[in-house]
Design a protein around this motif. Structure first.
Motif, PDB file in Angstrom:
ATOM      1  N   GLU A 202      30.698  39.353 -45.362  1.00 35.69           N
ATOM      2  CA  GLU A 202      31.400  40.552 -44.854  1.00 35.69           C
ATOM      3  C   GLU A 202      32.909  40.356 -44.856  1.00 35.69           C
ATOM      4  O   GLU A 202      33.664  41.302 -45.036  1.00 35.69           O
ATOM      5  CB  GLU A 202      30.915  40.857 -43.435  1.00 35.69           C
ATOM      6  CG  GLU A 202      29.435  41.173 -43.334  1.00 35.69           C
ATOM      7  CD  GLU A 202      29.163  42.653 -43.179  1.00 35.69           C
ATOM      8  OE1 GLU A 202      30.105  43.408 -42.900  1.00 35.69           O
ATOM      9  OE2 GLU A 202      27.999  43.027 -43.353  1.00 35.69           O
ATOM     10  N   CYS A 203      33.336  39.105 -44.640  1.00 37.98           N
ATOM     11  CA  CYS A 203      34.772  38.822 -44.601  1.00 37.98           C
ATOM     12  C   CYS A 203      35.321  38.429 -45.977  1.00 37.98           C
ATOM     13  O   CYS A 203      36.497  38.077 -46.102  1.00 37.98           O
ATOM     14  CB  CYS A 203      35.057  37.704 -43.588  1.00 37.98           C
ATOM     15  SG  CYS A 203      34.693  38.167 -41.883  1.00 37.98           S
ATOM     16  N   GLY A 204      34.457  38.446 -47.004  1.00 40.82           N
ATOM     17  CA  GLY A 204      34.906  38.174 -48.361  1.00 40.82           C
ATOM     18  C   GLY A 204      35.292  36.732 -48.624  1.00 40.82           C
ATOM     19  O   GLY A 204      36.114  36.464 -49.512  1.00 40.82           O
ATOM     20  N   LYS A 205      34.690  35.792 -47.909  1.00 37.81           N
ATOM     21  CA  LYS A 205      35.026  34.381 -48.086  1.00 37.81           C
ATOM     22  C   LYS A 205      34.053  33.770 -49.104  1.00 37.81           C
ATOM     23  O   LYS A 205      33.037  33.171 -48.736  1.00 37.81           O
ATOM     24  CB  LYS A 205      34.976  33.655 -46.744  1.00 37.81           C
ATOM     25  CG  LYS A 205      35.997  34.195 -45.739  1.00 37.81           C
ATOM     26  CD  LYS A 205      35.947  33.444 -44.437  1.00 37.81           C
ATOM     27  CE  LYS A 205      36.977  33.964 -43.462  1.00 37.81           C
ATOM     28  NZ  LYS A 205      38.361  33.727 -43.885  1.00 37.81           N
ATOM     29  N   GLU A 206      34.399  33.913 -50.367  1.00 37.67           N
ATOM     30  CA  GLU A 206      33.450  33.574 -51.420  1.00 37.67           C
ATOM     31  C   GLU A 206      33.130  32.084 -51.485  1.00 37.67           C
ATOM     32  O   GLU A 206      32.003  31.703 -51.803  1.00 37.67           O
ATOM     33  CB  GLU A 206      33.952  34.058 -52.773  1.00 37.67           C
ATOM     34  CG  GLU A 206      35.294  33.526 -53.204  1.00 37.67           C
ATOM     35  CD  GLU A 206      35.764  34.174 -54.501  1.00 37.67           C
ATOM     36  OE1 GLU A 206      35.756  33.466 -55.521  1.00 37.67           O
ATOM     37  OE2 GLU A 206      36.116  35.365 -54.483  1.00 37.67           O
TER      38      GLU A 206
END
Length: 561
Positions: free
Chosen positions: A182-186
């Motif tokens: 959800e926070c885009g921390k790939e």
């Protein structure tokens, strides 16, 4: 003399005994409101009639509060407010909370959205003398931060758990995966996928949906890597993963499909592999076996075997001779069946391109076979060809054949399920995975040998050389076929198809099972997400491969003692 028919009057219970009985009844029926009424009545007593509430009383009340959080909003608010009041009373009364107390209050704090307080409680467990934290103690703070999308705080809890030796399970990993997605921390997502790979054989449906949603929305480009080098790293790690970060470019294609008995995906036709333990685990496993054997065997005997094995390192299978020779021989005329053992040896010889396996057999059995003219010629032939290792008097064969199979990373033919006390000493963290990859079972049906080889693929999350993912979903047991997530990139698929023409896949190579630990582990993936760092990792791996080439050849035959 007349017998009195009068019954004895029951002894009157003390106020504390009455309270205990009533509180236990409330606990069994999960009646929080009645329990709070009892508590209020007890603390309202005048000093002359009051009794001191015990640790058990407070813990029972806190437990009832924490288990009432799933009720309606009014019940939840009631449980939270009274739970904190009871905990404050407990501490002020000088009663030190234990791990169960902390867990209950941490759940109450998380229920009102105060993850910080829940985490502080865990960090102060040592001050209260409550012992080390457990998964259930740390969970409330972790889940609270994840639900509130406070990713960095959730990572802090995870780090604390790791330092305290608390292992994450699927619910915790899935929560961290969700907040990272959800926070885009790939990089974090990549790492948690690998944590799931190591922790579960099949993800729950809700975890599968988190993974699906991530890949449907993620379009980040991965690194471009040399296919042969990636293949080497995959083999070095035991197959099924490389851990080098996202590979390929373009939008991900996410589908649901099945995998057939040969391990072929119905969506992309990629073949999955049987995953082995990696090189570090293999060396640790071999070291554990050797260490225990040296403690329990005559040290010179096992040390001599270790030295002998260093010079005889080209076997592809180890044979538990006693297990095979005594198979189904519990009848009047039964004994040690050398024809059964010979059949296994010849079958392995033919399967492995005319390479002999190693039979491990105790000295007393070998001597008995040599004394039998019908068997002497065959046994002497085995000795001359280095097919037989004779364990000395007083030794336990199990240590020898297990160590050889682990050290040489080869197949082990035995029906022994390895549940005895000597195997329990080794622990089970990766023992089951190793057995699945290496153990060969056998049967003799009407005298005909049938070998049951290791499965062609493992039911675990797999990351392929081309960067695609296959995720098994642990669905309803009544479902006839397991569902798999197939996650690929079209560009990567095309490149992999061209590459596969040039080289064999890992799955067909028995020799390369369990061959190494990646220089960058999934936990440290953030430090290896640039192309230059990745190439360094691969170059280190290639160098390691070169140093392990040229294993020692057989120089002498084992001698009988």
């Amino acid at each position: 003399m007349a017998t009195s028919t009068m019954k004895k009057k029951p002894k009157s219970q003390t106020p504390e005994a009455q309270f205990n009985q009533a509180l236990n009844s409330c606990s069994k029926s999960k009646d929080l409101r009645s329990a709070i009424s009892l508590y209020d009545a007890a603390i309202a007593q005048p000093p002359s009639a009051a009794f001191r509430l015990s640790h058990h009383h407070f813990n029972t009340l806190l437990y009832l509060c924490s288990t009432s959080l799933a009720g309606d909003p009014d019940t939840k608010d009631f449980a939270v407010s009274h739970g904190f009041r009871i905990f404050d009373h407990m501490v002020s009364a000088g009663i030190k909370p234990n791990e169960a107390s902390i867990t209950a209050v941490a759940r109450l704090a998380a229920a009102k959205g105060d993850g910080d307080y829940a985490f502080e409680l865990v960090k102060k467990m040592g001050v209260h003398g409550a012992g080390p934290p457990r998964l259930r103690t740390c969970g409330p703070a972790l889940f609270c931060f994840c639900e509130r999308m406070e990713a960095e705080k959730a990572y802090e809890v995870e780090e604390y758990m790791g330092a305290a030796g608390v292992a994450l399970e699927e619910p915790e990993i899935a929560a961290l995966l969700r907040v990272s997605a959800e926070c885009g921390k790939e990089e974090r997502v990549y790492g948690y996928l690998h944590k799931l790979r190591k922790s579960v054989r099949g993800v729950r449906e809700e975890t599968g949906k988190v993974i699906e949603e991530w890949f449907r929305g993620f379009e980040g480009d991965g690194v471009e890597l040399d296919g042969e080098l990636v293949s080497g790293v995959v083999a070095k790690n035991g197959g099924g993963w490389h851990g080098l970060g996202w590979i390929g470019k373009g939008k991900w294609v996410v589908r649901r499909g099945t995998v057939d008995v040969d391990g072929v995906c119905s969506c992309c036709e990629e073949r999955l592999v049987c995953v082995d333990i990696d090189d570090q685990e293999t060396e640790r496993f071999a070291g554990s076996v050797a260490g225990l054997a040296l403690e329990r065997e005559a040290m010179t005997n096992f040390s001599e075997f270790q030295d002998w094995l260093e010079n005889h390192a080209d076997y592809e299978a180890i044979v538990d001779g006693a297990n095979i020779g005594l198979y189904q021989q519990n009848f009047a005329e039964g004994g040690f069946s050398i024809p059964q053992l010979d059949a296994v040896v010849k079958e392995l010889y033919n399967r492995h391109g005319n390479k002999w396996p190693l039979i491990v057999l105790h000295n007393k059995r070998v001597r008995a076979l040599l004394d039998n003219p019908a068997h002497r010629g065959l046994v002497q032939e085995w000795i001359e060809k280095d097919v037989l290792y004779t364990t000395p008097h007083g030794s336990n064969d199990d240590w020898y054949w297990l160590y050889a199979a682990v050290k040489l990373r080869c197949l082990l033919v035995t029906n022994d399920e390895m549940r005895d006390h000597i195997f329990e000493l080794l622990g089970s963290s990766f023992f089951l995975k190793w057995k699945e990859r290496h153990q060969v079972h056998y049967t003799f049906e009407k005298g005909i040998l049938k070998l049951q080889m290791p499965p062609p693929f493992s039911i675990v999350i797999q990351e392929s050389e081309k960067g695609s993912w296959h995720v098994p979903v642990a669905g309803d047991e009544t479902e006839p076929v397991r569902s798999w997530l197939c996650i690929t990139r079209p560009d990567a698929c095309n490149a992999a198809n061209a590459e596969s023409v040039k080289r064999e896949t890992y799955v067909s190579n028995v020799d390369t099972c369990g061959n190494g630990k990646l220089p960058c582990q999934p936990e440290d993936v953030g430090s290896c997400n640039g192309e230059q760092d990745t190439q360094n990792c691969l170059q280190n791996s290639e160098s390691d491969n070169r140093t392990t080439e040229g294993m020692g050849k057989r120089k002498r035959s084992p001698s009988l003692e």
